[in-house]
Design a protein around this motif. Structure first.
Motif, PDB file in Angstrom:
ATOM      1  N   SER A 199     -48.098  37.391  14.960  1.00 37.31           N
ATOM      2  CA  SER A 199     -47.019  37.710  13.733  1.00 37.31           C
ATOM      3  C   SER A 199     -46.084  36.580  13.868  1.00 37.31           C
ATOM      4  O   SER A 199     -45.514  36.310  12.822  1.00 37.31           O
ATOM      5  CB  SER A 199     -46.616  38.842  13.934  1.00 37.31           C
ATOM      6  OG  SER A 199     -45.858  39.312  15.271  1.00 37.31           O
ATOM      7  N   VAL A 200     -45.665  36.018  15.099  1.00 44.36           N
ATOM      8  CA  VAL A 200     -44.814  34.929  15.153  1.00 44.36           C
ATOM      9  C   VAL A 200     -45.305  33.825  14.539  1.00 44.36           C
ATOM     10  O   VAL A 200     -44.738  32.917  13.725  1.00 44.36           O
ATOM     11  CB  VAL A 200     -44.514  34.610  16.665  1.00 44.36           C
ATOM     12  CG1 VAL A 200     -43.299  33.542  16.663  1.00 44.36           C
ATOM     13  CG2 VAL A 200     -43.633  36.015  17.177  1.00 44.36           C
ATOM     14  N   LEU A 201     -46.590  33.539  14.720  1.00 43.67           N
ATOM     15  CA  LEU A 201     -47.129  32.321  14.055  1.00 43.67           C
ATOM     16  C   LEU A 201     -47.407  32.340  12.814  1.00 43.67           C
ATOM     17  O   LEU A 201     -47.110  31.241  11.892  1.00 43.67           O
ATOM     18  CB  LEU A 201     -48.728  32.180  14.757  1.00 43.67           C
ATOM     19  CG  LEU A 201     -48.773  31.525  16.115  1.00 43.67           C
ATOM     20  CD1 LEU A 201     -50.169  32.067  16.931  1.00 43.67           C
ATOM     21  CD2 LEU A 201     -48.397  30.018  16.441  1.00 43.67           C
ATOM     22  N   HIS A 202     -47.410  33.477  12.379  1.00 42.19           N
ATOM     23  CA  HIS A 202     -47.732  33.790  10.665  1.00 42.19           C
ATOM     24  C   HIS A 202     -46.128  33.427  10.008  1.00 42.19           C
ATOM     25  O   HIS A 202     -46.247  32.726   9.015  1.00 42.19           O
ATOM     26  CB  HIS A 202     -47.999  35.121  10.449  1.00 42.19           C
ATOM     27  CG  HIS A 202     -47.938  35.481   9.006  1.00 42.19           C
ATOM     28  ND1 HIS A 202     -48.962  35.122   8.059  1.00 42.19           N
ATOM     29  CD2 HIS A 202     -47.076  36.247   8.284  1.00 42.19           C
ATOM     30  CE1 HIS A 202     -48.808  35.477   6.710  1.00 42.19           C
ATOM     31  NE2 HIS A 202     -47.697  36.251   6.864  1.00 42.19           N
ATOM     32  N   LYS A 203     -45.040  34.041  10.656  1.00 43.11           N
ATOM     33  CA  LYS A 203     -43.719  33.666  10.270  1.00 43.11           C
ATOM     34  C   LYS A 203     -43.448  32.286  10.383  1.00 43.11           C
ATOM     35  O   LYS A 203     -42.913  31.794   9.586  1.00 43.11           O
ATOM     36  CB  LYS A 203     -42.784  34.615  10.834  1.00 43.11           C
ATOM     37  CG  LYS A 203     -41.445  34.795  10.180  1.00 43.11           C
ATOM     38  CD  LYS A 203     -40.808  35.792  10.445  1.00 43.11           C
ATOM     39  CE  LYS A 203     -41.424  36.994   9.536  1.00 43.11           C
ATOM     40  NZ  LYS A 203     -40.726  38.328   9.916  1.00 43.11           N
ATOM     41  N   LEU A 204     -43.747  31.662  11.459  1.00 42.21           N
ATOM     42  CA  LEU A 204     -43.317  30.168  11.863  1.00 42.21           C
ATOM     43  C   LEU A 204     -44.121  29.471  10.693  1.00 42.21           C
ATOM     44  O   LEU A 204     -43.452  28.673  10.234  1.00 42.21           O
ATOM     45  CB  LEU A 204     -44.010  29.918  13.045  1.00 42.21           C
ATOM     46  CG  LEU A 204     -43.697  28.554  13.782  1.00 42.21           C
ATOM     47  CD1 LEU A 204     -42.509  28.023  13.672  1.00 42.21           C
ATOM     48  CD2 LEU A 204     -44.303  28.397  15.270  1.00 42.21           C
ATOM     49  N   ARG A 205     -45.445  29.620  10.386  1.00 46.65           N
ATOM     50  CA  ARG A 205     -46.038  28.807   9.251  1.00 46.65           C
ATOM     51  C   ARG A 205     -45.480  28.823   8.145  1.00 46.65           C
ATOM     52  O   ARG A 205     -45.255  27.865   7.273  1.00 46.65           O
ATOM     53  CB  ARG A 205     -47.450  29.191   9.314  1.00 46.65           C
ATOM     54  CG  ARG A 205     -48.468  28.786  10.714  1.00 46.65           C
ATOM     55  CD  ARG A 205     -49.977  29.184  10.313  1.00 46.65           C
ATOM     56  NE  ARG A 205     -50.872  28.554  11.223  1.00 46.65           N
ATOM     57  CZ  ARG A 205     -51.111  29.382  12.402  1.00 46.65           C
ATOM     58  NH1 ARG A 205     -50.818  30.682  12.357  1.00 46.65           N
ATOM     59  NH2 ARG A 205     -51.737  28.898  13.416  1.00 46.65           N
ATOM     60  N   SER A 206     -44.980  30.254   7.763  1.00 50.16           N
ATOM     61  CA  SER A 206     -44.476  30.396   6.701  1.00 50.16           C
ATOM     62  C   SER A 206     -42.988  29.506   6.445  1.00 50.16           C
ATOM     63  O   SER A 206     -42.576  28.840   5.184  1.00 50.16           O
ATOM     64  CB  SER A 206     -44.050  31.862   6.166  1.00 50.16           C
ATOM     65  OG  SER A 206     -45.346  32.668   6.199  1.00 50.16           O
TER      66      SER A 206
END
Length: 323
Positions: A199-206
């Protein structure tokens, strides 16, 4: 002479007002605690001048600013901020329609679990990030910006030469504040964000995309500290490795130290770790494990420029590692 004195006084007042309006703007978009806003200046201004002009100026730098339309702070925060402004307005000056119109927009709006925080850079640009309202959510602390990340970003702004033209690897990037600041202000040749929680990676990419950063100059990679190999580190080829607020859990310190040991043994990277010292025992244990692994450190002393709003009473330490 009298005219000259009046002119100087007027210039000082204009300067003070400009600085205060910037303080309001910086604090508002970073969703700082309301108690930290410069209300005293507003109080003094309203005592000497019953006009609502200053409140309108504050409104234009916050809720009515184009940045708020694009990347709004949380509904609850805007509601509290506007209610506080109305309290001052009601006590000291004529009603301001724009203030009540702005409040009407958020009174009926629903609160969400996510919001935008924007961190104003010295040149006036903003790093805008989608963050979680809760400090801990989805089993991770990586969905909000922590104080050490803000400190490390300020240090980077003061030491841009460390990053300019170089390949930078960030461990535990979280929502991306430090890395985005470096990418926007320090001109690295390449920047690799990394984290392990999905979930961190998803938000980070965004957030990386939100701030106009694109491959191949910038990449976001999943990196499990227990599984990262020397081959992978060599493939990235970092000149600089940074991490902020990664020393908070005794259970992950061991794997962090092993990874740092690999980085230092297979590359010539400069390694900087920035920590908010919440638990002296945990932080002391980290330093002890560094020593056991043959890794030395030096504390980076000296003040940093105050760019972002956060609690400066916190104990924050930046160290450089070497073997």
């Amino acid at each position: 002479m009298e005219h000259c004195d009046q002119s100087q006084t007027s210039d000082r007042e204009t300067l003070n007002k400009t600085a205060v309006l910037r303080d309001f703007q910086v604090s508002f978009f970073a969703m700082s605690r309301l108690v930290s806003f410069p209300w005293t200046f507003l109080e003094k201004e309203l005592e000497s001048n019953k006009s609502s002009d200053l409140i309108l100026d504050i409104l234009k730098q916050t809720c009515l600013h184009s940045l708020c339309r694009k990347f709004p702070p949380s509904v609850r925060f805007r509601r509290l901020f506007l209610s506080e402004l109305i309290r001052w307005e009601a006590a000291g000056c004529d009603p301001l329609d724009e203030l009540y119109d702005a409040l009407a927009e958020v009174v009926g709006a629903e609160d969400t679990t996510e919001c935008y925080k924007s961190y104003i850079l010295p040149g006036g640009d903003a790093v805008s990030l989608l963050e979680n309202v809760a400090l801990i959510s989805e089993g991770t602390t990586g969905l909000v910006t922590w104080e050490a990340a803000l400190y490390l970003a300020e240090w980077a702004l003061d030491h841009q030469q460390v990053f300019t033209g170089r390949t930078v690897l960030e461990l535990g990037s979280g929502v991306g504040l430090t890395g985005v600041t470096i990418c926007r202000s320090c001109s690295p040749n390449r920047f690799v964000f990394s984290d392990c929680h999905s979930s961190v990676l998803h938000k980070l990419r965004s957030n990386v995309q939100l701030n106009g950063l694109t491959e191949p100059t910038v990449s976001v990679e999943e990196m499990d500290w227990t599984a990262a190999t020397e081959e992978r580190i060599k493939r990235i080829g970092p000149d600089v490795v940074i991490a902020a607020d990664v020393v908070y859990d005794p259970d992950v310190v061991g794997s962090l130290v092993k990874l740092l040991s690999k980085i230092l043994s297979c590359s010539s990277a400069e390694v900087f770790i920035c920590s908010t010292i919440r638990n002296q025992e945990t932080y002391g244990g980290f330093k002890q494990q560094l020593e056991t692994a043959g890794i030395s450190h030096r504390v980076m002393t000296g003040a940093v420029s105050h760019v972002f709003p956060y609690n400066r009473a916190s104990s924050i330490e930046l160290i450089q590692l070497y073997t």
